[in-house]
Design an enzyme around this catalytic site. Structure first.
Site, PDB file in Angstrom:
ATOM      1  N   CYS A  85       0.855  -1.181   0.000  1.00  0.00           N
ATOM      2  CA  CYS A  85       0.000   0.000   0.000  1.00  0.00           C
ATOM      3  C   CYS A  85       0.896   1.237   0.000  1.00  0.00           C
ATOM      4  CB  CYS A  85      -0.931   0.015   1.216  1.00  0.00           C
ATOM      5  SG  CYS A  85      -0.050   0.102   2.788  1.00  0.00           S
ATOM      6  N   CYS A 136       3.803   1.957   2.462  1.00  0.00           N
ATOM      7  CA  CYS A 136       5.152   1.419   2.276  1.00  0.00           C
ATOM      8  C   CYS A 136       6.080   2.429   1.609  1.00  0.00           C
ATOM      9  CB  CYS A 136       5.107   0.149   1.419  1.00  0.00           C
ATOM     10  SG  CYS A 136       4.157  -1.209   2.143  1.00  0.00           S
ATOM     11  N   ASP A 148      -6.391  17.952 -25.855  1.00  0.00           N
ATOM     12  CA  ASP A 148      -5.741  17.931 -27.153  1.00  0.00           C
ATOM     13  C   ASP A 148      -6.857  18.037 -28.191  1.00  0.00           C
ATOM     14  OD1 ASP A 148      -3.737  17.455 -29.161  1.00  0.00           O
ATOM     15  OD2 ASP A 148      -4.519  15.421 -29.310  1.00  0.00           O
ATOM     16  N   ASP A 193      -4.552  12.093 -27.001  1.00  0.00           N
ATOM     17  CA  ASP A 193      -4.441  10.772 -27.613  1.00  0.00           C
ATOM     18  C   ASP A 193      -3.147  10.536 -28.369  1.00  0.00           C
ATOM     19  OD1 ASP A 193      -4.955  12.449 -29.852  1.00  0.00           O
ATOM     20  OD2 ASP A 193      -5.743  10.721 -30.947  1.00  0.00           O
ATOM     21  N   ASP A 232       1.298  13.638 -26.492  1.00  0.00           N
ATOM     22  CA  ASP A 232       0.504  13.931 -25.296  1.00  0.00           C
ATOM     23  C   ASP A 232       0.910  13.066 -24.101  1.00  0.00           C
ATOM     24  OD1 ASP A 232      -1.195  15.810 -26.580  1.00  0.00           O
ATOM     25  OD2 ASP A 232      -2.284  14.151 -27.499  1.00  0.00           O
TER      26      ASP A 232
END
Length: 707
Positions: free
Chosen positions: A10, A13, A418, A602, A606
């Site tokens: 988790c 740590c 974008d 996309d 990007d």
């Protein structure tokens, strides 16, 4: 150095590793990425060694290996399978033991005999002991490593509570006791394993970053030797100043300058430019772009290192590490949980013994404290909401790739889009005049079907069943021509088709479009090839604006192509012609101004911005690397999933906070009652389960997100 670290369960740590390593001499920085368990260490060679770093990690309770994305993903898959097996065993045992326990509970208030009760208890023990030994391994292993490193984590009290409950149940059964707590122990394991499995499942990211970059990188290049001969060599053998040949259909393997040849390059994966770019002698080209038409001779400026593609990779890795210190609300609360619970249980045991109570009932009360305060409600507070919200988003065509994406989506107050393939559909479309004869359109589409040019594909889509002209000839960078009914037919550039006059009129109507001309004898038509907005883009952008979100467009496409889209959607800030570093710079400026940015994009250019943003989304049509960098992916041609993701996440964050407060209130009431000895471990387990039910029921409201 980069390590893959085993033993991270988790976010609690992460500070153990980072702070533990920074205390070592010679280590300047240590950063943990929770999503792929990657540890990056910056160290001074004169003061420490890799062996010492690995030894220090071992002393902290973690094992380190060389970081290999494929190996890490394989390990994540194996761990998910293991947790699912443990969950199945715990569930099977819980259902059967609960059936036996119901008989005991009802018999204790009626006419059950001691022999019958002992029989049910021993059968429960035969089911519970091996089930706990198997299903409890994820917690036992983590607790053992934490104790060995002189640390406490959430798994330590869980393991103590389960083992003590089973041990005391065996003692009670051996001494013909009225109560046994096998059901409590196994039920506790089942609920916690469910939460752990979901967290692990949400944390997994199919990142194959190295593989996606490798798909764009050419491993070899065709080198032109001084004597004019051609030789295919590894890209590592190419240096600045060399000359390489790139043939049609091949990816450019270097950054360089075109010396000879003329062609069109698809740069969409690298620069975000939507349209193929015509290049000739004197133009700059980049590694990763695709040569579409003619051969090019290129003088190398950068090859194996220093290319734009390498810069994208570097920005991506830097951005991912910068985001790795995000702390989930539940993990922050859990950081204080373990020591408080252990101290409370020890003080309870000591206090009752000093008060004159025998050690056995005092130990049962201490176990009750451990069980009633076990972090089931706390552990489910976040995952339960995530389960419901993720299901709601899945129905809305949104797939989450990050366990904490919901929290960060809810915090977003700025959305940066974008343009190419995000606000617009990924495929180009041709504007066809309504009065164009069907025969002319079919012939133009047949010529387009014989061409390799991307603009021609948009025309083919207008008449998908048009057969290609068999004897067509394509001229690189100009167009395609053929004889049809004894008359020459052409499709291509305005100059190639002698259609400059017709093209000027179309360009005036569509300044953001690319033009492709068709001529057959005296017949001439000019098509505007352009991208179309997603069908609901205007409505979604308006809804996001009404919700108080600040909107911007940052695109690698031409400014003249970006401006009309921004105007159509009413987005006030729009910038075009940006490189990856430019997008990063703008995101950093927004962050410095206190904004929390949701980036939606996309293209390959990007990917660093998606990773650098506070939270990110990409369409399913995005390149693999961009999908891997995004926190969520949405499907379909509509933009509505973006708005739905923001709405559901805002509701989910409110519910997460409510659940955490419910867990706090539960403990504030339950712990004093348990310390007072007013409840048994069985009642404690039921109370703990009840708190989980309340938390889960509240989480169901996450399905009703509204902007």
């Amino acid at each position: 150095m980069d390590f893959a670290v085993d033993g991270i369960t988790c976010a609690a740590c992460m500070p153990v590793i980072e702070q533990g390593l920074k205390r070592e001499p010679g280590i300047d920085e240590a950063r943990v990425n929770l999503t792929n368990r990657r540890l990056t260490v910056h160290w001074r060679e004169a003061e420490t060694t890799p062996q010492r770093i690995v030894q220090r990690l071992s002393a902290l309770g973690f094992r380190a290996f060389p970081f290999d994305p494929k190996a890490v993903e394989g390990e994540e898959v194996r761990e998910a399978r293991f947790l699912l097996q443990c969950l199945g065993v715990a569930g099977f045992a819980m259902m059967n033991i609960m059936l036996l326990s119901v008989s005991v509970w009802s018999g204790n208030i009626s006419d059950i005999t001691q022999e019958q009760r002992d029989f049910f208890h021993w059968v429960s023990a035969l089911i519970a002991v091996p089930a706990v030994a198997y299903a409890g391994r994820p917690f036992f292993r983590s607790a053992r490593m934490a104790i060995a490193a002189r640390q406490l984590n959430m798994d330590v009290p869980i393991s103590l509570g389960v083992l003590l409950a089973v041990g005391m149940s065996l003692v009670e059964t051996a001494h013909h006791g009225t109560h046994a707590y096998f059901d409590s122990a196994v039920m506790l394991l089942f609920f916690l394993l469910a939460g752990r499995y979901f967290e692990q499942l949400m944390r997994r990211k199919t990142r194959a970053v190295a593989g996606n970059i490798a798909a764009l990188k050419a491993e070899t290049a065709v080198k032109l030797l001084p004597d004019g001969a051609l030789r295919q060599v590894p890209i590592a053998a190419v240096v600045a100043g060399d000359r390489v040949l790139v043939r049609p259909g091949e990816r450019v393997s270097v950054d360089g300058l075109v010396l000879d040849g003329r062609s069109s390059l698809d740069q969409s994966l690298v620069t975000g430019e939507t349209l193929p770019q015509e290049v000739a002698a004197g133009d700059t080209v980049y590694a990763g772009t695709l040569n579409l038409v003619g051969p090019l001779t290129i003088e190398v400026r950068a090859a194996a290192k220093g290319t734009l593609l390498d810069e994208v990779t570097r920005l991506l890795e830097t951005a991912l590490e910068a985001r790795s210190n995000y702390r989930r609300l539940a993990d922050r609360a859990a950081a204080l949980y373990s020591p408080v619970v252990h101290l409370t249980a020890i003080l309870t045991l000591t206090g009752w013994i000093l008060a004159g109570l025998a050690w056995q009932p005092a130990l049962i009360i201490a176990i009750t404290v451990l069980i009633i305060t076990c972090p089931c409600a706390l552990g489910l507070a976040i995952p339960a909401v995530q389960v419901v919200a993720s299901g709601a988003l899945f129905k809305a065509n949104v797939l989450l790739q990050s366990g904490d994406a919901l929290e960060r989506l809810a915090e977003a107050d700025t959305i940066v889009f974008d343009k190419t393939g995000t606000l617009t559909l990924p495929d180009l479309a041709a504007d066809v005049a309504e009065d164009m004869p069907a025969g002319d359109l079919a012939l133009a589409a047949s010529l387009a079907a014989a061409s390799h040019h991307p603009l021609a594909r948009a025309l083919v889509a207008a008449v998908p069943d048009a057969p290609p002209v068999t004897d067509a000839r394509e001229e690189a960078g100009r167009g395609v021509l053929a004889l049809v009914d004894g008359i020459e037919a052409r499709l291509g550039s305005l100059a190639f088709c002698d259609a400059e006059a017709e093209g000027a009129a179309v360009a005036a109507r569509h300044p953001d479009a690319s033009l492709i001309a068709f001529r057959h004898g005296e017949t001439c038509h000019v098509f505007a090839i352009r991208q179309q907005l997603r069908p609901d883009a205007e409505a979604v952008v308006a809804a996001l604006s009404r919700a108080g979100l600040q909107l911007e467009i940052l695109s690698g496409d031409r400014p003249e192509a970006v401006a009309p889209v921004a105007a159509a959607l009413g987005i006030p800030v729009a910038r075009g012609g940006l490189k990856p570093a430019d997008k990063i710079e703008r995101l950093d400026a927004l962050k410095a101004a206190g904004r929390k940015v949701l980036m939606v994009g996309d293209g390959l250019n990007d990917a660093p911005a998606l990773a650098r943003a506070h939270v990110s989304m990409s369409p399913i049509t995005a390149v693999h690397l961009t999908q891997a960098a995004a926190d969520a992916v949405f499907l379909g041609d509509r933009l509505a999933p973006v708005a739905h993701a923001v709405a559901v996440s805002r509701t989910a964050l409110v519910l997460m906070k409510q659940n955490l407060w419910l867990a706090v209130v539960y403990n504030a009431i339950a712990v004093p009652i348990a310390i007072a000895g007013w409840v048994t471990p069985l009642i404690a387990a039921l109370a703990m389960s009840g708190s989980s039910v309340i938390v889960t029921a509240n989480a169901l409201r996450a399905r009703q997100g509204r902007l």
